[in-house]
Each structure stands twice: as C-alpha cells, then as structure tokens.
Design a protein around this motif. Sequence first.
Motif, PDB file in Angstrom:
ATOM      1  N   GLU A  90       0.880  -1.202  -0.028  1.00 37.08           N
ATOM      2  CA  GLU A  90       0.037  -0.110   0.062  1.00 37.08           C
ATOM      3  C   GLU A  90       1.191   1.251  -0.029  1.00 37.08           C
ATOM      4  O   GLU A  90       1.812   1.281   0.884  1.00 37.08           O
ATOM      5  N   ARG A  94       1.382  11.535   2.121  1.00 34.17           N
ATOM      6  CA  ARG A  94       0.867  12.401   3.059  1.00 34.17           C
ATOM      7  C   ARG A  94       1.286  13.968   2.870  1.00 34.17           C
ATOM      8  O   ARG A  94       2.553  14.074   2.431  1.00 34.17           O
ATOM      9  N   GLY A  99      -3.529  10.742  11.535  1.00 35.71           N
ATOM     10  CA  GLY A  99      -3.692   9.478  11.639  1.00 35.71           C
ATOM     11  C   GLY A  99      -2.590   9.047  12.175  1.00 35.71           C
ATOM     12  O   GLY A  99      -1.920   9.304  13.340  1.00 35.71           O
ATOM     13  N   SER A 100      -1.985   7.682  11.521  1.00 37.55           N
ATOM     14  CA  SER A 100      -0.826   6.999  12.207  1.00 37.55           C
ATOM     15  C   SER A 100       0.331   7.613  12.263  1.00 37.55           C
ATOM     16  O   SER A 100       1.255   7.615  13.207  1.00 37.55           O
ATOM     17  N   ASP A 175      -4.074  13.050   3.154  1.00 41.03           N
ATOM     18  CA  ASP A 175      -3.361  11.926   2.761  1.00 41.03           C
ATOM     19  C   ASP A 175      -4.299  10.975   1.752  1.00 41.03           C
ATOM     20  O   ASP A 175      -5.260  11.151   1.957  1.00 41.03           O
ATOM     21  N   PHE A 176      -3.560   9.968   1.513  1.00 45.52           N
ATOM     22  CA  PHE A 176      -4.488   8.925   0.728  1.00 45.52           C
ATOM     23  C   PHE A 176      -3.540   7.628   0.558  1.00 45.52           C
ATOM     24  O   PHE A 176      -2.306   7.589   0.487  1.00 45.52           O
ATOM     25  N   LYS A 177      -4.281   6.542   0.272  1.00 45.77           N
ATOM     26  CA  LYS A 177      -3.508   5.306  -0.298  1.00 45.77           C
ATOM     27  C   LYS A 177      -3.978   4.897  -1.773  1.00 45.77           C
ATOM     28  O   LYS A 177      -4.937   4.735  -2.090  1.00 45.77           O
ATOM     29  N   GLY A 201     -10.315   5.771   1.605  1.00 50.54           N
ATOM     30  CA  GLY A 201      -8.833   5.551   1.552  1.00 50.54           C
ATOM     31  C   GLY A 201      -8.010   6.803   1.249  1.00 50.54           C
ATOM     32  O   GLY A 201      -6.996   6.827   0.944  1.00 50.54           O
ATOM     33  N   CYS A 202      -8.828   7.859   1.788  1.00 50.75           N
ATOM     34  CA  CYS A 202      -8.054   9.498   1.467  1.00 50.75           C
ATOM     35  C   CYS A 202      -8.681   9.895   2.724  1.00 50.75           C
ATOM     36  O   CYS A 202      -9.844   9.668   3.528  1.00 50.75           O
ATOM     37  N   ARG A 203      -7.717  11.067   3.245  1.00 50.64           N
ATOM     38  CA  ARG A 203      -8.498  11.840   4.175  1.00 50.64           C
ATOM     39  C   ARG A 203      -8.666  13.217   3.273  1.00 50.64           C
ATOM     40  O   ARG A 203      -7.800  14.008   2.945  1.00 50.64           O
ATOM     41  N   ARG A 219     -14.181   5.702  11.398  1.00 51.62           N
ATOM     42  CA  ARG A 219     -13.272   5.297  12.248  1.00 51.62           C
ATOM     43  C   ARG A 219     -13.396   5.690  13.705  1.00 51.62           C
ATOM     44  O   ARG A 219     -13.166   5.132  14.679  1.00 51.62           O
TER      45      ARG A 219
HETATM   46  P1  TMP Z   1      -3.164   6.160   8.395  1.00 51.81           P
HETATM   47  O1  TMP Z   1      -2.759   7.385   9.003  1.00 51.81           O
HETATM   48  O2  TMP Z   1      -3.956   5.402   9.262  1.00 51.81           O
HETATM   49  O3  TMP Z   1      -1.669   5.320   7.973  1.00 51.81           O
HETATM   50  O4  TMP Z   1      -3.615   6.235   6.935  1.00 51.81           O
HETATM   51  C1  TMP Z   1      -3.065   7.129   5.838  1.00 51.81           C
HETATM   52  C2  TMP Z   1      -4.091   7.064   4.673  1.00 51.81           C
HETATM   53  O5  TMP Z   1      -4.086   5.738   4.131  1.00 51.81           O
HETATM   54  C3  TMP Z   1      -5.643   7.434   4.919  1.00 51.81           C
HETATM   55  O6  TMP Z   1      -5.970   8.200   3.890  1.00 51.81           O
HETATM   56  C4  TMP Z   1      -6.350   6.096   5.270  1.00 51.81           C
HETATM   57  C5  TMP Z   1      -5.611   5.373   4.237  1.00 51.81           C
HETATM   58  N1  TMP Z   1      -5.534   3.953   4.527  1.00 51.81           N
HETATM   59  C6  TMP Z   1      -6.115   3.126   3.774  1.00 51.81           C
HETATM   60  O7  TMP Z   1      -6.730   3.425   2.760  1.00 51.81           O
HETATM   61  N2  TMP Z   1      -6.450   1.783   4.364  1.00 51.81           N
HETATM   62  C7  TMP Z   1      -5.672   1.263   5.340  1.00 51.81           C
HETATM   63  O8  TMP Z   1      -5.680   0.282   5.835  1.00 51.81           O
HETATM   64  C8  TMP Z   1      -5.062   2.339   6.055  1.00 51.81           C
HETATM   65  C9  TMP Z   1      -4.066   1.938   7.360  1.00 51.81           C
HETATM   66  C10 TMP Z   1      -4.938   3.522   5.505  1.00 51.81           C
END
Ligand code: TMP
Length: 259
Positions: A90, A94, A99-100, A175-177, A201-203, A219
């Motif tokens: 993944e 950012r 988030g994390s 951010d996004f994935k 999958g985005c903020r 969440r």
């Molecule tokens: P995080 O801050 O939880 O690491 O997430 C970063 C970005 O990635 C956020 O926009 C949500 C996305 N994400 C997913 O789409 N799938 C996931 O499993 C995780 C952990 C984050």
Amino acid sequence: MARRRQIYEGKAKILYEGPEPGTLIQYFKDDATAFNAQKKGTISGKGVLNNRISEHIFTLLGGIGIPTHFLRRLNMREQLIRQVEIVPIEVVVRNVVAGSLSKRIGVEEGQQLPRTIIEYYYKDDALGDPMVSDEHILCFGWASQEELHDMADMAIRVNDYLSGLFAGIGIRLVDFKLEFGRIWENEFSRVILADEISPDGCRLWDMASGEKLDKDRFRRDLGGEVEAYQEVARRLGLLPEDGDTPVLDLDSHRKLRGK
Ligand code: TMP
C-alpha cells in the motif's frame, strides 16, 4: 443466467470474473472496516458513491497519462476493470500530519508537511499491514526497483493532480492510499494504478470548516458518513446540486429505456 464466478472478496469490494479474458468486475459493497477489521459496520449507499467517485477520479487520471485498471462503469455498484496482479504494497502519500503519522511521531494532526511523504505498507492482514521501507520491498522481492520507482513517480503525479482538483472544490487532500497492479504484455510487465480512490482511502478535510469528509467519520464514530461521501461526490459534480440521487442512475435508466 449462470452465477458469476467470484474471484476474491475483500473488506469493501468483491471481484468477479469479467466478460472477456483479462477483465474483472469490481463490485463496491457498503461494508466498512477500520483498524484491520477490528471495527466493522455498514455505510448504506457507500458502495454506490465510491463506485462513482473512483470512476471519476480514475478517468481524470487516465486523461493525464496515468495508466489505471479502470475500463468502464457497468451499473451503480460495478465497474469493469483490467485484471492485474496486485503488488502487495500500500502506497500512502501524505501532505499533512494525520492518523498513524500523528501517533507515531507525536505531532498534532493538521500540521502541513514541508514536503510530501511517501510511505509503504506490506499488505498482510495477519500482520496488520506493517510499514516497510524500500529496502524491505526490494529485499523480499515484493516489487522490483523499476516498479518501486514507477509507483513512487505515479503517486507523486496523482498527488499533484488530486491536490489541485480537491483544492478547487474547497477540500484539503491530507493523505491517501494507492494500490498498484502488474499487467503482462508478452514477457514484460508494468505497473498500473488499481483498487480504488474514494473517501474510504483518503483523508479529505473541508478547507473552510476543517470538517472531515472521509472514512475517519466511521473510524472515529463521528457519524454522518454517507452525508460526507455525498458531499464529496456533489462537489465533484457527480450528484445533482440539491438532491442525493447519483447521476449514474439517470444514465443507466436511459440505457434501460433504450434512449
Ligand atoms: P493512516 O494515517 O491510518 O496510516 O492512513 C493514511 C491514509 O491511508 C489514510 O488516508 C487512510 C488510508 N488507509 C487506507 O486506505 N487503508 C488502510 O488500511 C490504512 C491503514 C490507511
């Protein structure tokens, strides 16, 4: 009609065998999970919105030369995609601390980063998708040097394009994935953008109010998930200004009526 063969079921989507070799049907569910599926729920109507939002974004990205798996929308919840071999990484991009990252480094959410950060996570539910470095990716052969380079390059281009697109509709792309997949042409392979790009999958933060317009509503138990996703779709021009019926209903109905 014979039941379609299911190829894979994930947390938010199901993949079915497609009508031609090398294609699949991607079905968007209303299911939502968080924290590696420790939290589960449904967001009624999410699948329809994500199907439409992801189609829109992938089409725009295709238009600036980013290769994607998207072929065409089939109906409210399904799209035809190219079959790919998913790279088990993944790619998280950012622009703002959240988030994390906020938890890991102890910096408050909302701080603009002086430069964009790319992070990699190894896709493995049993391990909880651990963060890994490019060294791990190369060492364990999850992607080649060239693939890693291509994925990082596309991730930056996607970020530049989407940051501008969202800023234009008053949304901060925090951010996004992304996920990528391999396609094979003769004995050569290349990576293309796969999976989906949606508020799952985005903020996405409203620029004026800071309000969250993404899956953090689920969440963090903030409520109003569907309204937030609808707001994103509406600002992208995918919903009528004063209603909540996706525009896609209209053209599938038109097709059904043969107009
Ligand atoms: P995080 O801050 O939880 O690491 O997430 C970063 C970005 O990635 C956020 O926009 C949500 C996305 N994400 C997913 O789409 N799938 C996931 O499993 C995780 C952990 C984050």
